[in-house]
Write a protein that holds these residues in place. Structure first.
Motif, PDB file in Angstrom:
ATOM      1  N   ALA A   1      12.157  -0.958   5.806  1.00 52.68           N
ATOM      2  CA  ALA A   1      13.267  -1.770   5.313  1.00 52.68           C
ATOM      3  C   ALA A   1      13.016  -2.289   3.898  1.00 52.68           C
ATOM      4  O   ALA A   1      13.933  -2.346   3.081  1.00 52.68           O
ATOM      5  N   PHE A   2      11.772  -2.688   3.599  1.00 57.34           N
ATOM      6  CA  PHE A   2      11.518  -3.390   2.339  1.00 57.34           C
ATOM      7  C   PHE A   2      10.812  -2.544   1.288  1.00 57.34           C
ATOM      8  O   PHE A   2      10.526  -3.016   0.186  1.00 57.34           O
ATOM      9  N   LEU A   3      10.546  -1.285   1.632  1.00 49.78           N
ATOM     10  CA  LEU A   3       9.908  -0.383   0.680  1.00 49.78           C
ATOM     11  C   LEU A   3      10.646  -0.327  -0.671  1.00 49.78           C
ATOM     12  O   LEU A   3      10.006  -0.388  -1.724  1.00 49.78           O
ATOM     13  N   PRO A   4      11.987  -0.232  -0.664  1.00 52.06           N
ATOM     14  CA  PRO A   4      12.683  -0.113  -1.959  1.00 52.06           C
ATOM     15  C   PRO A   4      12.396  -1.277  -2.903  1.00 52.06           C
ATOM     16  O   PRO A   4      12.229  -1.081  -4.102  1.00 52.06           O
TER      17      PRO A   4
ATOM     18  N   VAL B   1       8.591  -9.210  -0.953  1.00 55.64           N
ATOM     19  CA  VAL B   1       8.670  -8.611   0.380  1.00 55.64           C
ATOM     20  C   VAL B   1       8.241  -9.619   1.450  1.00 55.64           C
ATOM     21  O   VAL B   1       8.862  -9.731   2.515  1.00 55.64           O
ATOM     22  N   PHE B   2       7.181 -10.369   1.163  1.00 58.91           N
ATOM     23  CA  PHE B   2       6.704 -11.398   2.092  1.00 58.91           C
ATOM     24  C   PHE B   2       7.840 -12.369   2.407  1.00 58.91           C
ATOM     25  O   PHE B   2       8.127 -12.695   3.556  1.00 58.91           O
ATOM     26  N   LEU B   3       8.527 -12.775   1.337  1.00 58.23           N
ATOM     27  CA  LEU B   3       9.644 -13.705   1.452  1.00 58.23           C
ATOM     28  C   LEU B   3      10.783 -13.102   2.273  1.00 58.23           C
ATOM     29  O   LEU B   3      11.326 -13.733   3.186  1.00 58.23           O
TER      30      LEU B   3
ATOM     31  N   VAL C   1       0.841  -1.204   0.000  1.00 63.07           N
ATOM     32  CA  VAL C   1       0.000   0.000   0.000  1.00 63.07           C
ATOM     33  C   VAL C   1       0.878   1.256   0.000  1.00 63.07           C
ATOM     34  O   VAL C   1       0.598   2.229  -0.709  1.00 63.07           O
ATOM     35  N   ALA C   2       1.967   1.208   0.768  1.00 69.93           N
ATOM     36  CA  ALA C   2       2.848   2.378   0.834  1.00 69.93           C
ATOM     37  C   ALA C   2       3.612   2.578  -0.470  1.00 69.93           C
ATOM     38  O   ALA C   2       3.896   3.710  -0.872  1.00 69.93           O
ATOM     39  N   ALA C   3       3.927   1.484  -1.156  1.00 72.36           N
ATOM     40  CA  ALA C   3       4.770   1.580  -2.353  1.00 72.36           C
ATOM     41  C   ALA C   3       3.987   2.037  -3.585  1.00 72.36           C
ATOM     42  O   ALA C   3       4.570   2.589  -4.515  1.00 72.36           O
ATOM     43  N   LEU C   4       2.663   1.814  -3.599  1.00 74.25           N
ATOM     44  CA  LEU C   4       1.880   2.150  -4.794  1.00 74.25           C
ATOM     45  C   LEU C   4       2.033   3.606  -5.226  1.00 74.25           C
ATOM     46  O   LEU C   4       2.403   3.872  -6.377  1.00 74.25           O
ATOM     47  N   PRO C   5       1.753   4.575  -4.325  1.00 78.95           N
ATOM     48  CA  PRO C   5       1.867   5.965  -4.804  1.00 78.95           C
ATOM     49  C   PRO C   5       3.290   6.339  -5.204  1.00 78.95           C
ATOM     50  O   PRO C   5       3.478   7.049  -6.192  1.00 78.95           O
ATOM     51  N   VAL C   6       4.291   5.829  -4.474  1.00 82.28           N
ATOM     52  CA  VAL C   6       5.679   6.193  -4.786  1.00 82.28           C
ATOM     53  C   VAL C   6       6.086   5.643  -6.150  1.00 82.28           C
ATOM     54  O   VAL C   6       6.646   6.358  -6.993  1.00 82.28           O
ATOM     55  N   GLY C   7       5.771   4.357  -6.390  1.00 78.36           N
ATOM     56  CA  GLY C   7       6.151   3.727  -7.654  1.00 78.36           C
ATOM     57  C   GLY C   7       5.436   4.358  -8.838  1.00 78.36           C
ATOM     58  O   GLY C   7       6.028   4.584  -9.901  1.00 78.36           O
ATOM     59  N   LEU C   8       4.164   4.661  -8.649  1.00 83.80           N
ATOM     60  CA  LEU C   8       3.367   5.292  -9.703  1.00 83.80           C
ATOM     61  C   LEU C   8       3.936   6.666 -10.044  1.00 83.80           C
ATOM     62  O   LEU C   8       4.120   7.016 -11.211  1.00 83.80           O
TER      63      LEU C   8
ATOM     64  N   ALA D   1      14.243   9.068  -1.620  1.00 85.11           N
ATOM     65  CA  ALA D   1      14.068   9.044  -0.166  1.00 85.11           C
ATOM     66  C   ALA D   1      13.669   7.654   0.298  1.00 85.11           C
ATOM     67  O   ALA D   1      14.136   7.168   1.332  1.00 85.11           O
ATOM     68  N   THR D   2      12.816   6.971  -0.488  1.00 88.86           N
ATOM     69  CA  THR D   2      12.375   5.647  -0.067  1.00 88.86           C
ATOM     70  C   THR D   2      13.477   4.605  -0.265  1.00 88.86           C
ATOM     71  O   THR D   2      13.416   3.543   0.330  1.00 88.86           O
ATOM     72  N   TYR D   3      14.478   4.919  -1.106  1.00 88.49           N
ATOM     73  CA  TYR D   3      15.565   3.971  -1.325  1.00 88.49           C
ATOM     74  C   TYR D   3      16.630   4.053  -0.247  1.00 88.49           C
ATOM     75  O   TYR D   3      17.292   3.073   0.067  1.00 88.49           O
TER      76      TYR D   3
END
Lengths: 356, 527
Positions: B401-404, B455-457, B337-344, B360-362
């Motif tokens: 940690a896993f956002l990137p 990310v789950f992994l 959910v957090a990554a959707l707006p950033v990636g888009l 910033a997220t990296y």
């Protein structure tokens, strides 16, 4: 669909003085275009002439640097107006269809419709219009290129747009399929009574398909009119050359006729200011040059054979070379003596240079 | 830039204008959360002022630390690029028998946690510890980060290009290296960047191999001496390295588009005949899979055989499994959910703001897990006391940690969806954000799902953050495994290790499957 559109006399699309540059490159340099209701208009131009940019501005995907776009009497772009694409009611059929890959055919066509029973009926009607009612559950990757193109058209027509624009809709299809899909698409557009603009770089496609053709050269519409008028009386030598093969000869006006290497030819119209004795330029189409025993003498040269006809290089006795398009049984062998004359009216332009 | 616009619909057009607030707002929030650990670090590092901080960093032992960590990360990155790209080429383009099985098998080492692999090697021969042991384990566990994106990229390349190259007199080898893999360069670079970061921040492998890299020394400074200022200062140095890596990636990223030219149906390329190279290729496959997959698995199984008459504590295994899956699922979903707006935003907008927000997220990704954990403890104590040592804080740490990983997946998946489709959606009466919801994100779903699985992994295998931030009394498979193996009680660790391998292997298979499906869709007419 918009049945009333055919009776409406006001133009559906009016483009005035449209300009657009990308960096230093001027793509559109004052484009004017008027599309009457219920007509299919082709915008014809060479590759990279800005045809696609014109469509993108009309659809609202690009903003013009100057000029205006009016759809059904409502200004949608230019002079401070910028109606977003979703409120323009301009349907778009892109090159290669560009169907939504995650949706089946039914949902693709229904994309622009509200949910409900009326929409279900509308989807069915639009698919029937393009002859794909039985493929409603297929996914885009299960369709052929031509089928994708027809679904894209059904999708654009479904919300009953004021105008449909098609961007080189047939260029991705191979030749055999192309004519068939073109007929189907044009048939569907006519059945829907839709007003449509499509762009193409293919002269034959434009002339054979559209009610009106606008020739886009050097960022402007050089001429716009019915195909026959356009081919017979091009507004300039450039347009004449772009629309097909042209034999360009110098000539001299002699009362009602123009004398040139092919003898006395009848001009469609005479450029303003020309009088008897004026030097002019004559444009003759190769198919206007026909065999005639008492015509201008010539020696046949190489022929290029196309099947349904052939192009023969003629060396006129005065040394001029011209190409003529003849049916195969009439084609001479190289070295044969033939006589030729010009049938029909020819296009005439003011001659450049010392003649003036 | 502007010429890309002029070439029309086929080119990728990114807007320079300011993104709409619906996208900008969430992205700014996510970026601020991702930067929170940096705030702690700087605050902590300058605890005693600038003078002592500079003195500490300028120490000989700090310089040595930088050299040691960089040597390890450099070697590992280089080796993973070679191994990952070669494996991808063999699977995607060669005629080696069994490619279908290999396609999945090469991705499986993602399921093996680095500390587990390291323990396997050390339990076999303790003298392997040190640089080469750490390098071996890091390469074996991280090369799939290069392999997976390259396989996907190779699947998108039009086989006609290779045929044309052959007609122009190029040999198979020259085509493989000079044309095919060259076009996969953006994918290789993206994977290499991930591996470089992984190598700098991995804790399990270097700790087990007793190689004095950043993470192990930071852990020592925090745990043994409780010297938070030195830990924070060293972490600041690591962040500097990270910024260099992120910037280098931005500069180096080629704009090579693996796009098909012209129309017609996409074809599967004819596999390249290996001929005399079949033998070496087979040896390569056996060595890579043997080191990365077979050896750790066989070791874990053999530990179980050492057991005497002790019964396996099934209750403990089950509760640890339940905790692991639950925590990881929550972390993966929240991160998505957090990554959707950033990636888009990163995929669709250019310009200073879009670029900085993505970066910033990296940055947080190169904070070693242990530092992130310490900083989240601090954030928890200062700002979120009610959830300190509770699940929400742990989940938040995982997200940072896993956002990137997920931002990269979302961005790549969105970039693969032609903007033309959004244009069409808008011409059909949908607003710009509506087009994202109804067209872009659904069409990008396979790629986004693959990233979420990744990310789950990663969360299931994660060790240092879990060790420090888990809710009191909660034990996951990883913490149980760590507890037993640090005491060299391999037989007690075996059931947890086996369970972790099995449950981590499931999302790995899922991930590979999704990537394969995506490769097929990209080959279709659409797009």
């Amino acid at each position: 669909m918009s049945a009333e559109a055919t009776h409406d006399t006001a133009p559906v699309l009016e483009v005035r003085g449209l300009r657009k540059s990308f960096g230093d490159r001027r793509v559109l340099d004052g484009v004017d275009l008027v599309v009457p209701a219920g007509s299919i208009t082709a915008v014809l131009g060479p590759s990279g002439c800005g045809k696609t940019t014109l469509l993108r501005i009309v659809a609202g995907f690009e903003h013009p640097d100057a000029g205006t776009v009016t759809v059904r009497g409502v200004r949608v772009a230019g002079e401070g107006t910028d109606v977003p694409p979703e409120r323009r009611r301009v349907g778009v059929v892109p090159q290669e269809g560009a169907l939504f890959p995650h949706l089946d055919v039914r949902r693709n066509v229904g994309f622009g419709l509200p949910r409900g029973a009326a929409s279900t009926e509308r989807i069915r009607a639009c698919l029937e219009l393009v002859g794909l009612a039985d493929r409603a559950d297929a996914r885009p990757d299960q369709l052929s290129g031509g089928q994708q193109q027809r679904v894209a058209l059904a999708r654009a027509l479904a919300p009953n747009p004021s105008l449909v624009v098609l961007d080189e809709p047939f260029s991705a299809l191979d030749t055999a399929l192309r004519a068939k899909v073109r007929d189907e698409v044009v048939g569907a557009l006519r059945a829907a009574g839709a007003t449509a603009v499509f762009v193409t770089h293919d002269q034959e496609e434009a002339l054979s398909t559209a009610d009106r053709v606008g020739v886009l050269l050097n960022g402007r519409v050089a001429q716009c009119g019915e195909p026959i008028e356009l081919y017979r009386a091009p507004a300039s030598i450039e347009v004449a050359r772009f629309l097909g093969e042209a034999v360009v000869l110098p000539g001299e006006l002699d009362r009602d006729v123009v004398r040139c290497a092919l003898g006395a030819v009848v001009p469609g119209s005479v450029p303003p200011g020309a009088s008897s004795g004026s030097f002019l330029t004559v444009v003759v189409r190769p198919e206007q040059i026909v065999p005639s025993a008492d015509g201008v003498g010539a020696t046949a040269g190489e022929t290029t054979y196309f099947g349904h006809d052939g192009l023969v290089r003629l060396h006129l006795d005065d040394g001029t070379e011209v190409d003529a398009r003849w049916a195969p049984p009439l084609l001479p062998r190289p070295g044969d003596r033939v006589g030729v004359r010009v049938v029909g009216e020819v296009a005439v332009y003011a001659a450049p240079g010392p003649g003036r | 830039m502007t010429t890309a616009v002029a070439t029309g619909s086929r080119a990728r057009r990114r807007r320079v204008e300011l993104p709409p607030w619906q996208l900008l707002g969430p992205t700014v929030v996510v970026a601020l959360v991702a930067l929170a650990p940096i705030w702690y670090l700087v605050d902590q590092a300058l605890d005693r002022g600038w003078g002592p901080a500079i003195e500490e960093v300028a120490q000989r032992r700090t310089v040595d630390l930088v050299v040691r960590s960089t040597a390890l990360a450099g070697f590992v990155t280089l080796a993973t690029v070679l191994v990952g790209a070669a494996a991808a080429w063999i699977v995607a383009r060669s005629d080696l028998p069994g490619r279908r099985v290999l396609r999945v098998a090469f991705a499986m080492p993602l399921a093996v946690p680095s500390y587990l692999s390291a323990f396997a090697w050390v339990s076999w021969d303790p003298s392997i510890a040190g640089f080469w042991g750490a390098a071996l384990v890091l390469v074996a566990t991280s090369y799939p980060y290069v392999y997976l994106p390259v396989v996907a990229a190779l699947g998108r390349i039009d086989p006609a290009q290779e045929e044309i190259a052959r007609s122009l007199g190029w040999g198979e080898g020259r085509i493989a290296v000079g044309l095919t893999l060259r076009q996969a360069r953006p994918a290789v670079l993206a994977g290499a960047l991930l591996v470089a970061q992984y190598a700098y921040m991995d804790f399990g492998a270097v700790a087990t191999m007793r190689y004095e890299a950043f993470t192990w020394v930071v852990y020592g400074a925090y745990r043994a001496g409780f010297n938070p200022t030195r830990a924070a200062l060293l972490s600041v140095v690591l962040v500097a390295v990270s910024i260099v890596l992120v910037t280098a990636e931005g500069i180096a990223r080629g704009r090579v588009d693996a796009s098909r030219v012209g129309g017609g149906a996409a074809r599967r390329g004819r596999p390249v005949r290996l001929g005399r190279a079949t033998g070496p290729a087979a040896v390569f496959v056996v060595v890579v899979l043997g080191v990365a997959l077979a050896f750790p698995v066989v070791s874990v199984v053999s530990w179980s055989l050492w057991r005497g008459g002790e019964a396996v504590a099934f209750g403990e295994v089950f509760s640890a499994l339940w905790a692991t899956v639950g925590v990881s699922a929550i972390a993966a979903l929240v991160t998505a959910v957090a990554a959707l707006p950033v990636g888009l935003l990163a995929a669709r907008y250019r310009g200073w703001i879009a670029r900085r927000l993505e970066q910033a997220t990296y940055v947080a990704h190169t904070l070693p897990g242990i530092v992130l954990a310490i900083s989240m403890v601090y954030v928890g104590v200062r700002l979120l006391r009610p959830v300190y040592q509770e699940l929400p804080l742990l989940a938040l740490a995982y997200v940072v940690a896993f956002l990137p990983l997920l931002v990269g997946s979302v961005r790549a998946a969105v970039e693969a969806v032609p903007e033309r489709l959004e244009d069409i959606a808008r011409s059909l009466g949908t607003s710009r954000s509506g087009a994202w919801w109804r067209v872009t994100l659904p069409a990008a779903r396979p790629g986004i799902a693959a990233g979420t699985a990744l990310v789950f992994l990663a969360t299931m295998k994660e060790l240092p953050i879990t060790l420090l931030l888990r809710p009191t009394g909660t034990e996951t498979l990883a913490t149980r495994l760590w507890g037993h193996t640090t005491l060299s009680d391999y037989s007690a660790a075996a059931p947890f290790a086996l369970t972790l391998l099995v449950v981590a292997a499931v999302p790995t298979a899922l991930l590979s499957g999704l990537l394969l499906v995506r490769g097929r869709e990209d080959g279709g007419h659409v797009g």
